[in-house]
Scaffold this motif. Structure first.
Motif, PDB file in Angstrom:
ATOM      1  N   TYR A  22     -59.125  24.243 -91.527  1.00  0.00           N
ATOM      2  CA  TYR A  22     -58.078  24.888 -90.733  1.00  0.00           C
ATOM      3  C   TYR A  22     -57.246  25.843 -91.591  1.00  0.00           C
ATOM      4  CZ  TYR A  22     -59.474  21.307 -87.452  1.00  0.00           C
ATOM      5  OH  TYR A  22     -60.216  20.516 -86.631  1.00  0.00           O
ATOM      6  N   LEU A  25     -59.433  28.980 -92.082  1.00  0.00           N
ATOM      7  CA  LEU A  25     -59.490  29.823 -90.882  1.00  0.00           C
ATOM      8  C   LEU A  25     -58.156  30.532 -90.667  1.00  0.00           C
ATOM      9  CD1 LEU A  25     -61.486  27.482 -88.466  1.00  0.00           C
ATOM     10  CD2 LEU A  25     -62.339  29.493 -89.692  1.00  0.00           C
ATOM     11  N   SER A  29     -57.319  34.673 -90.712  1.00  0.00           N
ATOM     12  CA  SER A  29     -56.990  35.201 -89.383  1.00  0.00           C
ATOM     13  C   SER A  29     -55.998  36.364 -89.432  1.00  0.00           C
ATOM     14  CB  SER A  29     -56.435  34.075 -88.499  1.00  0.00           C
ATOM     15  OG  SER A  29     -55.152  33.666 -88.962  1.00  0.00           O
ATOM     16  N   LEU A  98     -69.968  29.947 -94.364  1.00  0.00           N
ATOM     17  CA  LEU A  98     -68.776  30.331 -93.597  1.00  0.00           C
ATOM     18  C   LEU A  98     -68.262  31.715 -93.993  1.00  0.00           C
ATOM     19  CD1 LEU A  98     -66.678  29.482 -91.460  1.00  0.00           C
ATOM     20  CD2 LEU A  98     -65.300  28.541 -93.314  1.00  0.00           C
ATOM     21  N   THR A 101     -70.603  34.531 -92.948  1.00  0.00           N
ATOM     22  CA  THR A 101     -70.636  34.697 -91.493  1.00  0.00           C
ATOM     23  C   THR A 101     -69.370  35.386 -91.002  1.00  0.00           C
ATOM     24  OG1 THR A 101     -71.989  32.708 -91.302  1.00  0.00           O
ATOM     25  CG2 THR A 101     -70.935  33.498 -89.288  1.00  0.00           C
ATOM     26  N   ASN A 109     -66.295  43.728 -86.071  1.00  0.00           N
ATOM     27  CA  ASN A 109     -65.024  43.694 -85.352  1.00  0.00           C
ATOM     28  C   ASN A 109     -64.492  45.090 -85.051  1.00  0.00           C
ATOM     29  OD1 ASN A 109     -63.162  41.805 -84.200  1.00  0.00           O
ATOM     30  ND2 ASN A 109     -61.656  42.413 -85.736  1.00  0.00           N
TER      31      ASN A 109
ATOM     32  N   ASP B  20     -61.566  39.752 -80.288  1.00  0.00           N
ATOM     33  CA  ASP B  20     -61.127  40.135 -81.630  1.00  0.00           C
ATOM     34  C   ASP B  20     -61.323  38.981 -82.623  1.00  0.00           C
ATOM     35  OD1 ASP B  20     -59.461  42.107 -83.355  1.00  0.00           O
ATOM     36  OD2 ASP B  20     -58.464  40.177 -83.617  1.00  0.00           O
ATOM     37  N   LEU B  21     -61.883  39.309 -83.765  1.00  0.00           N
ATOM     38  CA  LEU B  21     -62.184  38.284 -84.767  1.00  0.00           C
ATOM     39  C   LEU B  21     -60.934  37.527 -85.210  1.00  0.00           C
ATOM     40  CD1 LEU B  21     -64.177  36.867 -86.680  1.00  0.00           C
ATOM     41  CD2 LEU B  21     -63.743  38.709 -88.323  1.00  0.00           C
ATOM     42  N   TYR B  22     -59.848  38.271 -85.431  1.00  0.00           N
ATOM     43  CA  TYR B  22     -58.639  37.601 -85.914  1.00  0.00           C
ATOM     44  C   TYR B  22     -58.090  36.636 -84.869  1.00  0.00           C
ATOM     45  CZ  TYR B  22     -58.997  41.179 -89.447  1.00  0.00           C
ATOM     46  OH  TYR B  22     -59.468  41.991 -90.451  1.00  0.00           O
ATOM     47  N   LEU B  25     -60.384  33.537 -84.994  1.00  0.00           N
ATOM     48  CA  LEU B  25     -60.117  32.697 -86.171  1.00  0.00           C
ATOM     49  C   LEU B  25     -58.789  31.961 -86.021  1.00  0.00           C
ATOM     50  CD1 LEU B  25     -61.346  35.055 -89.035  1.00  0.00           C
ATOM     51  CD2 LEU B  25     -62.531  33.072 -88.074  1.00  0.00           C
ATOM     52  N   HIS B  26     -57.792  32.671 -85.500  1.00  0.00           N
ATOM     53  CA  HIS B  26     -56.509  32.002 -85.253  1.00  0.00           C
ATOM     54  C   HIS B  26     -56.681  30.877 -84.228  1.00  0.00           C
ATOM     55  CE1 HIS B  26     -52.347  31.174 -84.405  1.00  0.00           C
ATOM     56  NE2 HIS B  26     -52.551  31.470 -83.139  1.00  0.00           N
ATOM     57  N   SER B  29     -58.082  27.809 -85.757  1.00  0.00           N
ATOM     58  CA  SER B  29     -57.400  27.274 -86.940  1.00  0.00           C
ATOM     59  C   SER B  29     -56.482  26.092 -86.627  1.00  0.00           C
ATOM     60  CB  SER B  29     -56.605  28.383 -87.634  1.00  0.00           C
ATOM     61  OG  SER B  29     -55.491  28.753 -86.838  1.00  0.00           O
ATOM     62  N   ASP B  30     -56.652  25.484 -85.484  1.00  0.00           N
ATOM     63  CA  ASP B  30     -55.806  24.363 -85.079  1.00  0.00           C
ATOM     64  C   ASP B  30     -56.678  23.169 -84.670  1.00  0.00           C
ATOM     65  OD1 ASP B  30     -52.967  23.490 -83.858  1.00  0.00           O
ATOM     66  OD2 ASP B  30     -54.581  22.947 -82.475  1.00  0.00           O
ATOM     67  N   ARG B  94     -71.029  38.760 -79.666  1.00  0.00           N
ATOM     68  CA  ARG B  94     -69.999  39.510 -80.399  1.00  0.00           C
ATOM     69  C   ARG B  94     -70.058  39.217 -81.898  1.00  0.00           C
ATOM     70  NH1 ARG B  94     -67.103  43.378 -81.621  1.00  0.00           N
ATOM     71  NH2 ARG B  94     -64.825  43.369 -81.538  1.00  0.00           N
ATOM     72  N   PHE B  95     -70.113  37.933 -82.242  1.00  0.00           N
ATOM     73  CA  PHE B  95     -70.093  37.513 -83.649  1.00  0.00           C
ATOM     74  C   PHE B  95     -71.205  36.486 -83.891  1.00  0.00           C
ATOM     75  CE2 PHE B  95     -65.430  38.236 -82.686  1.00  0.00           C
ATOM     76  CZ  PHE B  95     -65.377  39.490 -83.277  1.00  0.00           C
ATOM     77  N   LEU B  98     -71.156  32.783 -85.701  1.00  0.00           N
ATOM     78  CA  LEU B  98     -69.804  32.372 -86.108  1.00  0.00           C
ATOM     79  C   LEU B  98     -69.442  30.980 -85.587  1.00  0.00           C
ATOM     80  CD1 LEU B  98     -67.181  33.162 -87.582  1.00  0.00           C
ATOM     81  CD2 LEU B  98     -66.351  34.099 -85.420  1.00  0.00           C
ATOM     82  N   VAL B 102     -68.815  27.683 -87.916  1.00  0.00           N
ATOM     83  CA  VAL B 102     -67.502  27.036 -87.954  1.00  0.00           C
ATOM     84  C   VAL B 102     -67.622  25.569 -87.542  1.00  0.00           C
ATOM     85  CG1 VAL B 102     -65.222  26.974 -86.873  1.00  0.00           C
ATOM     86  CG2 VAL B 102     -66.160  29.145 -87.662  1.00  0.00           C
TER      87      VAL B 102
END
Lengths: 113, 113
Positions: A22, A25, A29, A98, A101, A109, B20-22, B25-26, B29-30, B94-95, B98, B102
């Protein structure tokens, strides 16, 4: 007390086996942090002030801290400079594939600088 | 005005090519959001109230919103229930790789429920 005379604390780095997904990531991000990672993927080490990112120094320091504390990069100090390196081997061992990728996804993106 | 009589706004979903990749990822991230993703990886659709996560309803609503607005999941409403599904095909297009990478990393992270 001026910054320059204050003794800097040791730089904290997680052990390779303690790198948390986490945290990684979250570290990845952000576009500025991802730019740093993308550049470090292509060279062994780089001085912190030399990255082509357009953010305030305090913001950049924060980004480096997030990257370091997540285990994505390592940092070392030499004289008055701080150098950063990607923890490629540690990351690959902890989470195989990871980083590559994510960087491949970044290339798709469409907004990477 | 009580919630139940208020007309709900349409659920916003990004187009597949705009994911969007970011944001992804966000979203990942939880731990709670990752639990939702991991469960949805194994079934086509699930009602929102039935996920085994221990967070307040308002917090859970927020997590679903982050996942939906990032493009990781889709949601639809039927009567008084909201169903979620992973946008596996869109994400893979898209990715590529990924999501699987993950989730493989998650299995190595040692703290997935």
């Amino acid at each position: 007390m001026p910054r320059s005379t204050r003794r800097r604390p040791a730089l904290a780095h997680p052990e390779a086996e303690s790198i948390d997904l986490y945290d990684v990531l979250h570290a990845l991000s952000d576009p500025t942090r991802m730019t740093i990672v993308r550049i470090l993927r292509t060279e062994p080490e780089r001085a912190c002030g030399t990255f082509p990112v357009d953010v305030a120094p305090s913001t950049l320091s924060h980004h480096f801290k997030v990257l370091r504390e997540s285990g994505v990069i390592s940092q070392r100090e030499e004289a008055n400079r701080r150098f950063s390196a990607l923890r490629t081997v540690d990351l690959e061992q902890r989470f195989p594939g990871l980083l590559d990728t994510v960087l491949a996804a970044l290339a798709r993106n469409g907004d990477d600088a």
